[in-house]
Write a protein that holds these residues in place. Structure first.
Motif, PDB file in Angstrom:
ATOM      1  N   CYS A  41       0.801  -1.229   0.000  1.00 19.05           N
ATOM      2  CA  CYS A  41       0.000   0.000   0.000  1.00 19.05           C
ATOM      3  C   CYS A  41       0.833   1.277   0.000  1.00 19.05           C
ATOM      4  CB  CYS A  41      -0.966   0.001   1.177  1.00 19.05           C
ATOM      5  SG  CYS A  41      -0.160   0.030   2.773  1.00 19.05           S
ATOM      6  N   GLY A  42       2.147   1.150   0.079  1.00 23.43           N
ATOM      7  CA  GLY A  42       2.999   2.327  -0.001  1.00 23.43           C
ATOM      8  C   GLY A  42       3.366   2.971   1.323  1.00 23.43           C
ATOM      9  N   ASP A  43       2.972   2.383   2.440  1.00 27.84           N
ATOM     10  CA  ASP A  43       3.354   2.933   3.746  1.00 27.84           C
ATOM     11  C   ASP A  43       4.877   2.916   3.887  1.00 27.84           C
ATOM     12  OD1 ASP A  43       0.648   3.000   4.366  1.00 27.84           O
ATOM     13  OD2 ASP A  43       0.705   1.185   5.579  1.00 27.84           O
ATOM     14  N   VAL A  44       5.425   3.985   4.450  1.00 22.90           N
ATOM     15  CA  VAL A  44       6.864   4.079   4.729  1.00 22.90           C
ATOM     16  C   VAL A  44       7.017   4.531   6.171  1.00 22.90           C
ATOM     17  CG1 VAL A  44       9.022   5.254   4.171  1.00 22.90           C
ATOM     18  CG2 VAL A  44       7.418   4.659   2.346  1.00 22.90           C
ATOM     19  N   LEU A  45       7.849   3.815   6.927  1.00 26.08           N
ATOM     20  CA  LEU A  45       8.034   4.120   8.331  1.00 26.08           C
ATOM     21  C   LEU A  45       9.517   4.163   8.661  1.00 26.08           C
ATOM     22  CD1 LEU A  45       6.298   4.188  11.155  1.00 26.08           C
ATOM     23  CD2 LEU A  45       7.462   2.010  11.461  1.00 26.08           C
ATOM     24  N   GLN A  46       9.956   5.268   9.230  1.00 21.87           N
ATOM     25  CA  GLN A  46      11.312   5.414   9.766  1.00 21.87           C
ATOM     26  C   GLN A  46      11.176   5.348  11.275  1.00 21.87           C
ATOM     27  OE1 GLN A  46      14.512   5.950   8.410  1.00 21.87           O
ATOM     28  NE2 GLN A  46      15.273   5.895  10.509  1.00 21.87           N
ATOM     29  N   LEU A  47      11.894   4.424  11.904  1.00 17.89           N
ATOM     30  CA  LEU A  47      11.817   4.265  13.350  1.00 17.89           C
ATOM     31  C   LEU A  47      13.183   4.531  13.957  1.00 17.89           C
ATOM     32  CD1 LEU A  47       9.945   3.390  15.713  1.00 17.89           C
ATOM     33  CD2 LEU A  47      10.864   1.081  15.401  1.00 17.89           C
ATOM     34  N   ASP A  48      13.219   5.406  14.947  1.00 23.74           N
ATOM     35  CA  ASP A  48      14.429   5.723  15.696  1.00 23.74           C
ATOM     36  C   ASP A  48      14.202   5.298  17.148  1.00 23.74           C
ATOM     37  OD1 ASP A  48      15.638   7.072  13.497  1.00 23.74           O
ATOM     38  OD2 ASP A  48      14.479   8.864  13.969  1.00 23.74           O
ATOM     39  N   VAL A  49      15.119   4.508  17.670  1.00 23.54           N
ATOM     40  CA  VAL A  49      15.003   4.002  19.039  1.00 23.54           C
ATOM     41  C   VAL A  49      16.301   4.312  19.779  1.00 23.54           C
ATOM     42  CG1 VAL A  49      14.542   1.976  20.473  1.00 23.54           C
ATOM     43  CG2 VAL A  49      13.597   2.084  18.158  1.00 23.54           C
ATOM     44  N   LYS A  50      16.159   4.757  21.005  1.00 19.60           N
ATOM     45  CA  LYS A  50      17.326   4.951  21.862  1.00 19.60           C
ATOM     46  C   LYS A  50      17.241   3.921  22.980  1.00 19.60           C
ATOM     47  CE  LYS A  50      19.989   8.212  24.558  1.00 19.60           C
ATOM     48  NZ  LYS A  50      20.056   9.553  25.131  1.00 19.60           N
ATOM     49  N   VAL A  51      18.260   3.071  23.052  1.00 10.49           N
ATOM     50  CA  VAL A  51      18.337   2.036  24.080  1.00 10.49           C
ATOM     51  C   VAL A  51      19.515   2.354  24.988  1.00 10.49           C
ATOM     52  CG1 VAL A  51      18.659  -0.426  24.531  1.00 10.49           C
ATOM     53  CG2 VAL A  51      17.335   0.312  22.526  1.00 10.49           C
ATOM     54  N   ASP A  52      19.243   2.472  26.276  1.00 10.12           N
ATOM     55  CA  ASP A  52      20.278   2.660  27.294  1.00 10.12           C
ATOM     56  C   ASP A  52      20.096   1.581  28.340  1.00 10.12           C
ATOM     57  OD1 ASP A  52      21.611   4.975  26.371  1.00 10.12           O
ATOM     58  OD2 ASP A  52      20.032   6.262  27.196  1.00 10.12           O
ATOM     59  N   ASP A  53      21.170   0.884  28.648  1.00 14.01           N
ATOM     60  CA  ASP A  53      21.122  -0.144  29.690  1.00 14.01           C
ATOM     61  C   ASP A  53      20.014  -1.153  29.445  1.00 14.01           C
ATOM     62  OD1 ASP A  53      22.997  -0.508  31.609  1.00 14.01           O
ATOM     63  OD2 ASP A  53      22.017   0.755  33.128  1.00 14.01           O
ATOM     64  N   ASN A  54      19.864  -1.575  28.185  1.00 15.58           N
ATOM     65  CA  ASN A  54      18.871  -2.576  27.780  1.00 15.58           C
ATOM     66  C   ASN A  54      17.425  -2.102  27.954  1.00 15.58           C
ATOM     67  OD1 ASN A  54      18.531  -5.127  26.546  1.00 15.58           O
ATOM     68  ND2 ASN A  54      17.868  -5.977  28.506  1.00 15.58           N
ATOM     69  N   LYS A  55      17.220  -0.786  27.992  1.00 15.48           N
ATOM     70  CA  LYS A  55      15.893  -0.213  28.179  1.00 15.48           C
ATOM     71  C   LYS A  55      15.628   0.829  27.104  1.00 15.48           C
ATOM     72  CE  LYS A  55      13.163   1.957  31.817  1.00 15.48           C
ATOM     73  NZ  LYS A  55      13.200   2.479  33.189  1.00 15.48           N
ATOM     74  N   ILE A  56      14.421   0.844  26.550  1.00 18.36           N
ATOM     75  CA  ILE A  56      14.045   1.845  25.549  1.00 18.36           C
ATOM     76  C   ILE A  56      13.772   3.149  26.287  1.00 18.36           C
ATOM     77  CG2 ILE A  56      12.345   2.498  23.808  1.00 18.36           C
ATOM     78  CD1 ILE A  56      11.965  -0.554  23.287  1.00 18.36           C
TER      79      ILE A  56
END
Length: 142
Positions: A41-56
């Motif tokens: 369907c053309g959906d585009v998703l950019q995901l940015d995640v910050k993980v510190d000490d195994n936690k989001i």
């Protein structure tokens, strides 16, 4: 009549998350990031995640797509914030199971559980799971 009112409430939650997405944008200090596309369907998703000490500790998404994909991404970012990587992976699995109509622990999904009805519309399953697949791939640096 009560079921109809509940369906309307769920629709409103989905529409609200789509129109006013939470955690929408980009992170300058992400540790994990990915871009996924739904060619159907053309959906585009950019995901940015910050993980510190195994936690989001922070998460953001950008891109464009249908109401379902944008609402799902917004709900997913709310649900996994401040969770450990393992907890987030459990949520990814629970969401996938739920959308595929399999038995699932929907209690851990928070607002995302309202997307259960998408399982009745096979053409929309990829829209609903895009953000969750992106999270899994980002956390595993795929």
């Amino acid at each position: 009549m009560a079921l109809s009112k509940m369906d309307n409430l769920y629709r409103q939650v989905i529409l609200d998350h789509s129109a006013h997405p939470h955690h929408h944008g980009k992170l300058d200090d992400s540790t994990n990031e990915i871009e996924l596309k739904n060619p159907t369907c053309g959906d585009v998703l950019q995901l940015d995640v910050k993980v510190d000490d195994n936690k989001i500790t922070d998460i953001a998404f950008s891109g464009y797509g249908c109401t379902i994909s944008q609402a799902s991404a917004s709900m997913m970012t709310d649900a996994v914030m401040d969770k450990t990587v393992d907890q987030a992976e459990d949520m990814v699995e629970a969401f996938s199971d739920m959308i595929l109509g399999e038995k699932s622990n929907t209690d851990i999904l928070e607002d995302s559980a309202v997307l259960k009805g998408v399982s009745q519309f096979p053409a929309r399953i990829k829209c609903a799971t895009l953000a969750w697949k992106a999270l899994h791939k980002a956390l595993n640096k795929e």
